[in-house]
Design a protein around this motif. Structure first.
Motif, PDB file in Angstrom:
ATOM      1  N   PRO A 434       6.662   4.837 -13.565  1.00  0.00           N
ATOM      2  CA  PRO A 434       6.586   4.579 -12.071  1.00  0.00           C
ATOM      3  C   PRO A 434       5.877   5.710 -11.519  1.00  0.00           C
ATOM      4  O   PRO A 434       5.111   5.922 -10.567  1.00  0.00           O
ATOM      5  N   THR A 435       6.516   7.046 -11.848  1.00  0.00           N
ATOM      6  CA  THR A 435       6.170   8.230 -11.478  1.00  0.00           C
ATOM      7  C   THR A 435       4.826   9.068 -11.744  1.00  0.00           C
ATOM      8  O   THR A 435       4.256   9.910 -11.178  1.00  0.00           O
ATOM      9  N   ASP A 436       4.208   8.226 -12.878  1.00  0.00           N
ATOM     10  CA  ASP A 436       2.768   8.695 -13.160  1.00  0.00           C
ATOM     11  C   ASP A 436       1.735   8.738 -12.268  1.00  0.00           C
ATOM     12  O   ASP A 436       1.811   7.685 -11.746  1.00  0.00           O
ATOM     13  N   GLY A 437       0.888   9.740 -12.281  1.00  0.00           N
ATOM     14  CA  GLY A 437      -0.092   9.443 -11.175  1.00  0.00           C
ATOM     15  C   GLY A 437      -0.802  10.931 -10.926  1.00  0.00           C
ATOM     16  O   GLY A 437      -0.496  11.860 -11.644  1.00  0.00           O
ATOM     17  N   PRO A 438      -1.695  11.055 -10.389  1.00  0.00           N
ATOM     18  CA  PRO A 438      -2.365  10.063  -9.421  1.00  0.00           C
ATOM     19  C   PRO A 438      -3.136   8.898 -10.318  1.00  0.00           C
ATOM     20  O   PRO A 438      -3.585   9.214 -11.317  1.00  0.00           O
ATOM     21  N   VAL A 465      -7.977  -0.737   5.627  1.00  0.00           N
ATOM     22  CA  VAL A 465      -6.620  -1.415   4.869  1.00  0.00           C
ATOM     23  C   VAL A 465      -6.305  -0.617   3.704  1.00  0.00           C
ATOM     24  O   VAL A 465      -4.696  -0.446   3.219  1.00  0.00           O
ATOM     25  N   ARG A 466      -6.886  -0.175   2.950  1.00  0.00           N
ATOM     26  CA  ARG A 466      -6.495   0.465   1.412  1.00  0.00           C
ATOM     27  C   ARG A 466      -5.792   1.630   1.790  1.00  0.00           C
ATOM     28  O   ARG A 466      -4.715   1.894   1.370  1.00  0.00           O
ATOM     29  N   ARG A 467      -6.390   2.553   2.723  1.00  0.00           N
ATOM     30  CA  ARG A 467      -5.679   3.833   3.146  1.00  0.00           C
ATOM     31  C   ARG A 467      -4.363   3.650   3.804  1.00  0.00           C
ATOM     32  O   ARG A 467      -3.161   4.073   3.684  1.00  0.00           O
ATOM     33  N   ALA A 471      -3.323   4.168  -0.111  1.00  0.00           N
ATOM     34  CA  ALA A 471      -4.406   4.969  -0.763  1.00  0.00           C
ATOM     35  C   ALA A 471      -4.497   6.522   0.015  1.00  0.00           C
ATOM     36  O   ALA A 471      -4.517   6.649   1.361  1.00  0.00           O
ATOM     37  N   TYR A 472      -4.577   7.598  -0.414  1.00  0.00           N
ATOM     38  CA  TYR A 472      -4.784   8.888   0.417  1.00  0.00           C
ATOM     39  C   TYR A 472      -6.466   9.213   0.127  1.00  0.00           C
ATOM     40  O   TYR A 472      -6.538  10.366   0.941  1.00  0.00           O
ATOM     41  N   GLU A 488     -16.489   1.023  -5.278  1.00  0.00           N
ATOM     42  CA  GLU A 488     -15.503   1.330  -4.363  1.00  0.00           C
ATOM     43  C   GLU A 488     -14.524   2.202  -5.215  1.00  0.00           C
ATOM     44  O   GLU A 488     -14.229   1.782  -6.297  1.00  0.00           O
ATOM     45  N   THR A 489     -13.980   3.309  -4.293  1.00  0.00           N
ATOM     46  CA  THR A 489     -12.866   4.228  -5.418  1.00  0.00           C
ATOM     47  C   THR A 489     -11.978   4.468  -4.260  1.00  0.00           C
ATOM     48  O   THR A 489     -12.390   4.901  -3.141  1.00  0.00           O
ATOM     49  N   PHE A 490     -10.585   4.532  -4.953  1.00  0.00           N
ATOM     50  CA  PHE A 490      -9.613   5.016  -3.912  1.00  0.00           C
ATOM     51  C   PHE A 490      -8.515   5.559  -4.820  1.00  0.00           C
ATOM     52  O   PHE A 490      -8.213   5.088  -6.146  1.00  0.00           O
ATOM     53  N   VAL A 491      -7.544   6.533  -4.260  1.00  0.00           N
ATOM     54  CA  VAL A 491      -6.688   7.063  -5.163  1.00  0.00           C
ATOM     55  C   VAL A 491      -5.241   6.802  -4.482  1.00  0.00           C
ATOM     56  O   VAL A 491      -5.204   7.210  -3.095  1.00  0.00           O
ATOM     57  N   VAL A 492      -4.312   6.825  -5.359  1.00  0.00           N
ATOM     58  CA  VAL A 492      -3.176   6.813  -4.874  1.00  0.00           C
ATOM     59  C   VAL A 492      -2.106   7.779  -5.704  1.00  0.00           C
ATOM     60  O   VAL A 492      -2.320   8.082  -6.663  1.00  0.00           O
ATOM     61  N   ASP A 493      -1.128   8.094  -5.125  1.00  0.00           N
ATOM     62  CA  ASP A 493      -0.024   8.954  -5.553  1.00  0.00           C
ATOM     63  C   ASP A 493       0.473   8.846  -7.008  1.00  0.00           C
ATOM     64  O   ASP A 493       0.575   9.660  -7.781  1.00  0.00           O
ATOM     65  N   SER A 494       0.765   7.648  -7.209  1.00  0.00           N
ATOM     66  CA  SER A 494       1.610   7.276  -8.446  1.00  0.00           C
ATOM     67  C   SER A 494       1.327   5.770  -8.872  1.00  0.00           C
ATOM     68  O   SER A 494       0.784   4.789  -7.900  1.00  0.00           O
ATOM     69  N   TRP A 495       1.582   5.304  -9.931  1.00  0.00           N
ATOM     70  CA  TRP A 495       1.506   4.116 -10.601  1.00  0.00           C
ATOM     71  C   TRP A 495       2.440   3.065  -9.616  1.00  0.00           C
ATOM     72  O   TRP A 495       2.082   2.100  -9.190  1.00  0.00           O
TER      73      TRP A 495
END
Length: 547
Positions: A434-438, A465-467, A471-472, A488-495
């Motif tokens: 779960p903590t793996d990321g981004p 909405v994503r952010r 999403a950061y 479209e691309t978006f990044v989140v902190d972790s799985w």
């Protein structure tokens, strides 16, 4: 992963009565616990002032009692909001009430044994305020779980009544107990009352089975701040609330000055005027459900805000207390109407996963606005007189109603914020923890040139909405070699955060997502890919990353 959705309250709404929520056992318990806690806070204020005045002749230390009571609500707002969203709220309330019990019991022991000091009294008062700041957010967040949506305005108004009743009764009761017994006995009575509140909360059961989230505190706070930043409805409530609180603070900051100096009615007359404000607030809570049936939210807020402005003008010009009393009575009703309506909106624009964090942000804005407004208007009073300060407060409130067009709230009440459940969890070949990321998510669309402008505009809304949901970073690109191909691309902190993002999509958000997907052209749906940061992916494959 996330908190399970609570089941519906005990029964559908059957009455427009202001007291209808109290017929529901769960809300009745929450309301009683809030009222009891507030009563202890207002009683303790008098007790702490009495003790500090007995052991010290410092006016500054006496003034710090109110600071010790209210400062935790500002310092801890975001923390308590995040904690209340990621742990079992009933258990958190129990822990906070136990802290309050320990604080007043400590004051009782120290005072009865004649070992209390000003520092100890202030420290324990701060602890009591921290417990109250926590329980206030928790009880506000629990309220929608125990009443139907139609009864929420009445329930929020009743919470306001609990606070106003405690503010009116607590100091008077404390003064009576100190006169008959002693300050130590007062603290002992407060401890007994807190014990009763703890029994009530211990017996409380939420309508649905609550599960603690696995979010950690710091990421939960960041998620809450992202939600507030990218949720236009929440920002609208906060802006409207902030503008109101800054200028309406003149009521509480300058009413004592008007009563004691301009009207010269003494402490007794001041107490009666404060009682009129409280009685007006209670009356406003009683009438609010009926008024809301006849007026839209925005019209109600405009009317009540102008009512508060008229009350400030009355404070500036009415020549005697008997004539002023009806005016401040109406002002109290309008004050309660505005605060209850904004609080209800703050609850209705926040889905369950972030409700407490949204309410904490609302509390921070309102308390901060009251503090800043009181300070600014106090400075104006010193420089130009109380009438000038009251006129500025009234003028600011009148100007603030123009914000209705820029930040309307009525249309927000119909949004369906229940979980959509539209996304299935991705089928990953690797097994990330779960903590793996981004984690980088990409979605590829094929769009006709005739739809390009509409598509890009709709995607900007989807990006918010994503952010808002986790999403950061978010972006949209068009392929220069294949016009009409958008990525479209978006990044989140972790799985784990991305899986939570799946659960956070609401029914209201589906319209935005469907609109963007309806413009996609191709035999298959838009292609979605999930990419894990390479070193974390190597660990998921069982291979150590290169040094």
């Amino acid at each position: 992963m996330t908190r399970s959705a609570p089941s519906q309250p005990e029964a559908p709404a059957t009455s427009d009565s202001a007291l209808a929520p109290l017929r529901r056992g769960g809300f009745r318990a929450v309301w009683s616990a809030l009222a009891g806690s507030q009563l202890v806070i207002w009683m303790n204020t008098v007790g702490a002032v009495t003790v500090i005045a007995a052991v010290s002749d410092s006016d500054t230390l006496i003034a710090l009692v109110q600071t010790a009571n209210s400062l935790p609500a500002v310092l801890l707002a975001l923390v308590t909001g995040a904690v209340a969203d990621i742990v079992d709220r009933r258990r958190l309330a129990l822990g906070a009430q136990l802290l309050m019990l320990a604080a007043v019991a400590g004051l009782a022991v120290l005072t009865l044994t004649d070992t209390v000091s000003a520092g100890a009294a202030l420290g324990l008062t701060f602890a009591l305020g921290a417990g109250m700041a926590t329980t206030f957010v928790v009880y506000q967040a629990l309220t929608p779980d125990f009443v139907p949506r139609a009864e929420l305005p009445a329930a929020v108004a009743l919470n306001g009544v609990a606070i106003n009743l405690a503010r009116a009764v607590g100091p008077a009761l404390a003064g009576l107990l100190i006169a008959i017994l002693s300050a130590g006995a007062l603290f002992a009575v407060e401890a007994a009352l807190m014990a009763v509140v703890i029994v009530v909360v211990a017996a409380l059961r939420a309508p649905g089975r609550e599960r603690a989230s696995r979010e950690r505190l710091a990421p939960a706070m960041r998620a809450g701040l992202r939600f507030v930043r990218f949720s236009w409805p929440v920002r609208a409530v906060l802006v409207r609330g902030g503008l109101f609180s800054v200028f309406a603070s003149a009521l509480w900051a300058l009413l004592p000055v008007v009563a004691l100096q301009r009207l010269d009615v003494g402490s007794g007359g001041f107490g009666l005027l404060m009682g009129c404000v409280g009685a007006g607030a209670i009356t406003g809570a009683y009438l609010l459900p009926r008024v809301r049936r006849r007026l839209s939210l925005d019209r109600l807020l405009v009317g009540a805000t102008l009512g508060v402005a008229a009350g400030l003008l009355a404070l500036a010009y009415v020549p005697n207390a008997p004539l002023l009393a009806p005016a401040v009575f109406l002002t109290g009703a309008c004050w309660l109407t505005v605060l209850s309506s904004l609080n209800t909106s703050a609850q209705r624009v926040a889905p369950g996963w972030v409700r407490a964090r949204t309410l904490a942000a609302f509390q921070l804005v309102m308390q901060g606005g009251l503090a800043l407004g009181s300070l600014a208007l106090g400075l104006v009073t010193g420089a130009a007189g109380v009438r000038a300060a009251l006129l500025i407060g009234a003028g600011g409130l009148v100007a603030g109603v123009l914000g209705v067009r820029r930040w309307p709230l009525a249309e927000l009440e119909s949004a369906d914020l229940s979980p959509a459940g539209a996304w299935s969890d991705p089928a990953a070949q690797l097994e990330p923890v779960p903590t793996d990321g981004p984690v980088l998510i990409t979605v590829e669309y094929r769009i006709d040139s005739s739809d390009a402008d509409e598509f890009v505009a709709a995607m900007q809304e989807l990006g918010r909405v994503r952010r808002r949901d986790g999403a950061y970073r978010w972006n949209l690109y068009e392929d220069l070699e294949q016009p009409g191909c958008y990525l479209e691309t978006f990044v989140v902190d972790s799985w784990a955060e991305h899986l939570r993002q799946h659960a956070r999509l609401t029914v209201a958000d589906l319209d935005v997502e469907r609109r963007t997907k309806s413009m996609h052209r191709g035999p298959d749906p838009p292609a979605v890919r999930h990419l894990l940061w390479a070193p974390a992916a190597l660990r998921a494959e069982g291979r150590p990353p290169a040094e």
